[in-house]
Design a protein around this motif. Sequence first.
Motif, short mmCIF file in Angstrom:
data_model
loop_
_atom_site.label_atom_id
_atom_site.label_comp_id
_atom_site.label_asym_id
_atom_site.label_seq_id
_atom_site.Cartn_x
_atom_site.Cartn_y
_atom_site.Cartn_z
N LEU A 93 -9.58 -18.64 5.89
CA LEU A 93 -9.27 -17.38 6.57
C LEU A 93 -9.40 -17.49 8.09
O LEU A 93 -9.29 -16.49 8.79
N LEU A 94 -9.65 -18.69 8.57
CA LEU A 94 -9.70 -18.98 10.00
C LEU A 94 -10.90 -18.36 10.70
O LEU A 94 -10.90 -18.18 11.91
N ALA A 153 -27.66 -24.01 7.19
CA ALA A 153 -28.78 -24.13 6.25
C ALA A 153 -29.69 -22.91 6.35
O ALA A 153 -30.15 -22.37 5.33
N SER A 154 -29.92 -22.44 7.58
CA SER A 154 -30.74 -21.26 7.78
C SER A 154 -30.07 -20.01 7.20
O SER A 154 -30.70 -19.18 6.55
N GLU A 155 -28.77 -19.89 7.44
CA GLU A 155 -28.03 -18.71 6.95
C GLU A 155 -28.08 -18.62 5.43
O GLU A 155 -28.30 -17.54 4.87
N PHE A 156 -27.89 -19.76 4.75
CA PHE A 156 -27.81 -19.74 3.30
C PHE A 156 -29.17 -19.92 2.63
O PHE A 156 -29.27 -19.88 1.40
N GLY A 157 -30.20 -20.13 3.42
CA GLY A 157 -31.54 -20.22 2.87
C GLY A 157 -31.78 -21.48 2.06
O GLY A 157 -32.50 -21.46 1.07
N VAL A 158 -31.15 -22.60 2.49
CA VAL A 158 -31.33 -23.87 1.78
C VAL A 158 -31.74 -24.94 2.79
O VAL A 158 -31.64 -24.74 4.00
N SER A 159 -32.19 -26.06 2.26
CA SER A 159 -32.49 -27.19 3.14
C SER A 159 -31.18 -27.87 3.52
O SER A 159 -30.12 -27.59 2.96
N ARG A 160 -31.26 -28.79 4.46
CA ARG A 160 -30.03 -29.46 4.93
C ARG A 160 -29.51 -30.47 3.91
O ARG A 160 -28.33 -30.83 3.95
N THR A 161 -30.35 -30.89 2.96
CA THR A 161 -29.90 -31.87 1.95
C THR A 161 -28.81 -31.29 1.04
O THR A 161 -27.74 -31.89 0.91
N PRO A 162 -29.03 -30.13 0.38
CA PRO A 162 -27.95 -29.57 -0.44
C PRO A 162 -26.75 -29.14 0.40
O PRO A 162 -25.60 -29.22 -0.06
N LEU A 163 -27.00 -28.69 1.63
CA LEU A 163 -25.89 -28.31 2.49
C LEU A 163 -25.00 -29.51 2.79
O LEU A 163 -23.77 -29.40 2.80
N ARG A 164 -25.62 -30.66 3.00
CA ARG A 164 -24.82 -31.86 3.29
C ARG A 164 -23.96 -32.24 2.08
O ARG A 164 -22.85 -32.74 2.24
N THR A 165 -24.46 -31.98 0.88
CA THR A 165 -23.66 -32.23 -0.33
C THR A 165 -22.41 -31.36 -0.32
O THR A 165 -21.31 -31.80 -0.64
N LEU A 185 -22.45 -11.88 3.41
CA LEU A 185 -22.41 -11.89 1.96
C LEU A 185 -22.72 -10.50 1.44
O LEU A 185 -23.37 -9.68 2.09
N THR A 186 -22.24 -10.21 0.23
CA THR A 186 -22.45 -8.89 -0.37
C THR A 186 -23.94 -8.66 -0.59
O THR A 186 -24.64 -9.52 -1.14
N LEU A 229 -17.82 -22.48 -1.97
CA LEU A 229 -16.72 -21.52 -2.05
C LEU A 229 -16.70 -20.60 -0.83
O LEU A 229 -15.63 -20.27 -0.32
N GLU A 230 -17.88 -20.21 -0.35
CA GLU A 230 -17.95 -19.33 0.81
C GLU A 230 -17.46 -20.04 2.07
O GLU A 230 -16.67 -19.49 2.85
N LEU A 231 -17.89 -21.27 2.28
CA LEU A 231 -17.46 -22.01 3.47
C LEU A 231 -15.97 -22.33 3.39
O LEU A 231 -15.26 -22.26 4.40
N ARG A 232 -15.49 -22.68 2.22
CA ARG A 232 -14.07 -22.95 2.06
C ARG A 232 -13.24 -21.71 2.37
O ARG A 232 -12.20 -21.78 3.01
#
Length: 245
Positions: free
Chosen positions: A50-51, A65-77, A15-16, A42-45
Motif C-alpha cells: 500500500l506504499l 521489533a519495538s512496535e510489534f513487541g518481539v525481539s529482533r530474532t523473530p523479526l529478522r526471520t 493495528l486493530t 502479513l502486516e509488513l507486506r
Amino acid sequence: MTRNSSLAPSSEITLTVPEGRDGNSEGERQLVGKMSKQEIYLELRRRICLLDYQPGSRLNERELASEFGVSRTPLRTVLQRLEYDGLIVSQHGNGTEVTSIDLSSMRDIYIVRMRLMDAMAESSPLPVTDEILCELQDLEQVCRQLLDSKDKRQFAEIIIRLHGILHSLSSNGPLRSFNDMLFFQSARFWFLLLEKMDFRQQVEDLLDELRMIRRSLELRDVRLVATVHKSHLAMVLSRLDAMES
C-alpha cells in the motif's frame, strides 16, 4: 520512512485494538506483543504493497521489533521472508531497504500472472461459499462509491481483497504461493501509476471485473473466473505497453 500521500494515511498504520480503547492503550501493546511471525509478515507486506513504505525507504529493525513487541530474532526471520519475496533487500552495512521495480519487470510479472490464470482454470477448484459471494457483493458496493470519492487507497485495498478471494478458490498450493508472491510484487507498482491514469476509468474497469467474477461464482464456475481475471490482467498489460511506447 517516506510516505505516499495518495495511498497512505498521514500517520502510521495501527493495528486493530479492542473497542473502547485508544491507540496508545496498554491493550494495544498487549495485542501487538501476541502477534505471530506470520501476522507480522502479513502486516509488513501489506504496508509495502500500500506504499506506506515506499520503494527505496529504509526499515529500522529496532523500531519494528519495538512496535510489534518481539525481539529482533523473530523479526529478522520475517524480513528474510520478505526479502525472498523480492519486496526488500538487506545489505551488510546498508540496512534493509524496500525494493524498486521498473516498468519492464512489471510487464514480465503480468505476463506470468496471466499464465497462472490458465493454470488456475485447469486446477481443481475449492468450494465457492456464500461468504465469498457476500464478500464480492460488498466489494462491488465499496467500489461503486469510489466513482464519487476518488479514494486511491480504498481502490488499492479493494484489489488486495479481490486477490484474497481469488487466492482462496484454487487447491493448487504451488500456484497459490507463486501467484501470491507476484501479486504483491506488482500491485504496489500499479498503485504508483494511478496518479498518471484516469482514475474513474480504473474504477469502472474494476467494477466490471467484480460483477463478472461474482456472476461466474454464482454459477460455481471457477474456470470462468480465471478467464475473467486473465482478461483484466491483459488490459493492464496493454496499458503498460502504451506507457512504454
